[in-house]
Design a protein around this motif. Structure first.
Motif, PDB file in Angstrom:
ATOM      1  N   UNK A  44     129.539  42.123  21.527  1.00  0.00           N
ATOM      2  CA  UNK A  44     130.008  41.071  20.626  1.00  0.00           C
ATOM      3  C   UNK A  44     131.082  41.128  19.860  1.00  0.00           C
ATOM      4  N   UNK A  45     131.662  42.238  19.220  1.00  0.00           N
ATOM      5  CA  UNK A  45     132.924  42.469  18.618  1.00  0.00           C
ATOM      6  C   UNK A  45     134.224  42.187  19.425  1.00  0.00           C
ATOM      7  N   UNK A  50     138.610  38.167  20.777  1.00  0.00           N
ATOM      8  CA  UNK A  50     139.279  37.253  21.528  1.00  0.00           C
ATOM      9  C   UNK A  50     139.452  36.060  20.803  1.00  0.00           C
ATOM     10  N   UNK A  51     138.546  35.644  19.851  1.00  0.00           N
ATOM     11  CA  UNK A  51     138.538  34.428  18.936  1.00  0.00           C
ATOM     12  C   UNK A  51     139.675  34.596  17.979  1.00  0.00           C
ATOM     13  N   UNK A  67     134.336  30.171  23.104  1.00  0.00           N
ATOM     14  CA  UNK A  67     134.405  31.514  22.836  1.00  0.00           C
ATOM     15  C   UNK A  67     133.260  31.819  21.562  1.00  0.00           C
ATOM     16  N   UNK A  68     133.106  30.944  20.669  1.00  0.00           N
ATOM     17  CA  UNK A  68     132.219  30.983  19.716  1.00  0.00           C
ATOM     18  C   UNK A  68     130.720  30.901  20.232  1.00  0.00           C
ATOM     19  N   UNK A  73     125.865  33.397  22.094  1.00  0.00           N
ATOM     20  CA  UNK A  73     124.569  33.794  23.147  1.00  0.00           C
ATOM     21  C   UNK A  73     124.452  35.175  23.228  1.00  0.00           C
ATOM     22  N   UNK A  74     125.605  35.937  22.956  1.00  0.00           N
ATOM     23  CA  UNK A  74     125.604  37.265  22.909  1.00  0.00           C
ATOM     24  C   UNK A  74     124.556  37.896  21.572  1.00  0.00           C
ATOM     25  N   UNK A  75     124.764  37.276  20.521  1.00  0.00           N
ATOM     26  CA  UNK A  75     123.886  37.533  19.372  1.00  0.00           C
ATOM     27  C   UNK A  75     122.492  37.172  19.557  1.00  0.00           C
ATOM     28  N   UNK A  76     122.269  36.117  20.130  1.00  0.00           N
ATOM     29  CA  UNK A  76     120.656  35.683  20.435  1.00  0.00           C
ATOM     30  C   UNK A  76     120.101  36.688  21.541  1.00  0.00           C
TER      31      UNK A  76
END
Length: 437
Positions: A44-45, A50-51, A67-68, A73-76
Motif C-alpha cells: 500500500x505505501x 506513486x500518488x 492510483x487512489x 483495492x489494496x486496503x480492502x
C-alpha cells in the motif's frame, strides 16, 4: 477407562502440542492467508508514493483517481485477508483445544479417588476449561498478532533498506532496541500472570466447595465465616490481577513514548534526505508510512505478553494434570464375555491412605449372576465404600473382589474375552461389536 501409560505414551508437553497441531491442508491455507495479510499492507505505501510523486509532477485527475482506487483495492484486500486469517486461526485453535479438552476430561475421569480428594471440582474445571481457553486465546493471538507482526516488521525493514540503506539501518537498530526492551519487560510479566491464574483457580475452587456444602453451612450457622473467607480469596485475586494490570499498563505507556521518539527520528531523517535531494517527497511519505506501520506490530506483540504468560502458565498446569498417574493400575486379564456376572467379596478389609483405622473388615459377599442385593445401614457404616470397592474405585487392603471369577486388581476393563470386543459407545464388552468391527 484405560489409564495413561507413561511407558507407551509421549510426555505431557508433547502430547499437548500434538493435540494443538493442525492438519497439513489447514496449515497451508492458514500460511497462505497470513502471507497475503502481510504482503498487501506492505504494498500500500508504494501506491501512496506513486500518488504523491505523480501529483507533484502534474499528473491528470484521471490518473490520480486510478492510483487512489488501486490503493483502496489494496486496503480492502488486506482487511479481507486479515479476516480470513482470523477465521482460520480461530477455527484451528478451537479444533485443537477441543481435542485437548476431551483428552484432559478423559484423563481426569481415569484418575483414582485419591487424586480427586486432593483437588476440588472447581479447580479441575479451571484446569480443563479455564486454562484451555487461555491457550486457545493465545493460539489465535499468536497466529494473528505475533507471526503476522514479525513478518510485517521484517518486510518493512527489508523495503526501507531497499529505499535507503541509512534509514533502513536506523530503523533496524530502533527495532532491535525496542525488541530488547520487550524481552526484558517480559520477565516482569511472568510471575504476575502466574499469580493471577493461581488466584483465579483458588477462587473457583472455594466457590464450588461452598455451594456444594450450602446446606451444612446454613445448618451450622457458618454463613458469616463463609462470606469472610470469600472476601479473603476475592481480595487475593483482586490484588494479583491489579498488579498484573499495572505492569501491563506501564509497559504499554513506555512503549508509546519509545514509538513517539522513533517516529520523530525517522521523520527527521526523511526530511533530511528530501532536503539533500536524495529522495523524493513521495518516498519520504512512504518512509513515514512504514515507520507508522512498525508501531502496530510492536504494540500487538507487547499486548500478547500477558496472554503469552497466561497461556504458558496454563500449559504448565495442563501438562502437570496429564502427568498425574492413577494409583490403581489396570491388570492384564480380560473381563468375561457378555451376560450377567457373579460377584464375590472375599474377606475384604479397607482403610483410607491417611487413616490407619479400618472402615471395613472381614466382609464376605457372594452374589450369583443376575442376583440383586440391597445394602441398608446407617450413615458411615461403609455402604458407599463397599460399592466403590466393587467398582474398583479403591483396592482392598485385605481380601479380594472378584467379578466373573476375575480379581479386579488383575482385570483390564478395556480388554475383553476372546469372541467379544470393547465397545466405546457402551463402555462394555460386546460380541455384536466384535462382529461389526
Amino acid at each position: 477407562m484405560r489409564s495413561f501409560d507413561p511407558e507407551t505414551s509421549a510426555s505431557p508437553s508433547s502430547s499437548v502440542l500434538r493435540l494443538l497441531r493442525p492438519g497439513p491442508g489447514a496449515a497451508a491455507a492458514l500460511a497462505a492467508a497470513i502471507a497475503a495479510a502481510t504482503a498487501l499492507p506492505l504494498a500500500a505505501p508504494q501506491v501512496t508514493r506513486r500518488f504523491v510523486d505523480d501529483a507533484i509532477g502534474g499528473a491528470s485527475i484521471r490518473h490520480l483517481t486510478l492510483v487512489a482506487l488501486g490503493y483502496l483495492a489494496l486496503a480492502v484486500a488486506g482487511q479481507a485477508a486479515r479476516m480470513v486469517t482470523a477465521w482460520l486461526a480461530g477455527r484451528l485453535a478451537w479444533d485443537g483445544t477441543n481435542r485437548l479438552r476431551e483428552r484432559l476430561t478423559g484423563h481426569a475421569l481415569g484418575l483414582d479417588l485419591a487424586f480427586h480428594g486432593r483437588h476440588t471440582p472447581g479447580e479441575l474445571i479451571e484446569r480443563v476449561d479455564g486454562d484451555v481457553v487461555a491457550v486457545a486465546d493465545f493460539v489465535v493471538a499468536f497466529l494473528l498478532d505475533v507471526v503476522a507482526s514479525v513478518l510485517l516488521l521484517a518486510g518493512v525493514v527489508v523495503v526501507v533498506f531497499a529505499v535507503d540503506w541509512r534509514i533502513g539501518a536506523a530503523l533496524l537498530a530502533y527495532c532491535l532496541i525496542v525488541g530488547y526492551g520487550m524481552a526484558r519487560a517480559q520477565r516482569l510479566a511472568v510471575p504476575s500472570a502466574a499469580r493471577a491464574r493461581a488466584a483465579s483457580a483458588t477462587l473457583f475452587g472455594t466457590l464450588e466447595e461452598r455451594f456444594a456444602g450450602a446446606e451444612d453451612i446454613r445448618a451450622n450457622g457458618a454463613g458469616e465465616h463463609t462470606v469472610r473467607r470469600f472476601h479473603q480469596v476475592a481480595a487475593a485475586l483482586f490484588r494479583a490481577e491489579n498488579r498484573d494490570a499495572r505492569i501491563g499498563t506501564t509497559l504499554l505507556a513506555g512503549t508509546s513514548v519509545a514509538f513517539a521518539a522513533g517516529t520523530a527520528v525517522m521523520l527527521a531523517l526523511a526530511a533530511w534526505t528530501v532536503e539533500t535531494g536524495t529522495l523524493t517527497v513521495g518516498t519520504a511519505v512512504l518512509l513515514f508510512q512504514y515507520t507508522l506501520m512498525v508501531r502496530a506490530p510492536f504494540e500487538r506483540l507487547i499486548d500478547q505478553i500477558r496472554q503469552y504468560q497466561a497461556a504458558l502458565a496454563g500449559l504448565a498446569r495442563i501438562a502437570a494434570l496429564l502427568a498425574e498417574r492413577p494409583a490403581l493400575t489396570p491388570g492384564t486379564r480380560p473381563l468375561p464375555g457378555t451376560g450377567p456376572l457373579g460377584l464375590r467379596v472375599e474377606g475384604v478389609a479397607f482403610s483410607y491412605p491417611d487413616d490407619d483405622e479400618q472402615v471395613l473388615s472381614g466382609i464376605d459377599v457372594t452374589l450369583a449372576p443376575g442376583e440383586t442385593l440391597g445394602l441398608v445401614g446407617r450413615t458411615g457404616s461403609g455402604k458407599t465404600t463397599l460399592a466403590r470397592l466393587v467398582l474398583r474405585l479403591h483396592d482392598p487392603v485385605e481380601g479380594a473382589v472378584r467379578v466373573g471369577g476375575v480379581d479386579l486388581r488383575e482385570a483390564d476393563p478395556a480388554r475383553c474375552a476372546p469372541g467379544s470386543a470393547w465397545s466405546p459407545r457402551t463402555c462394555s464388552c460386546s460380541r455384536r461389536a466384535c462382529a461389526t468391527t
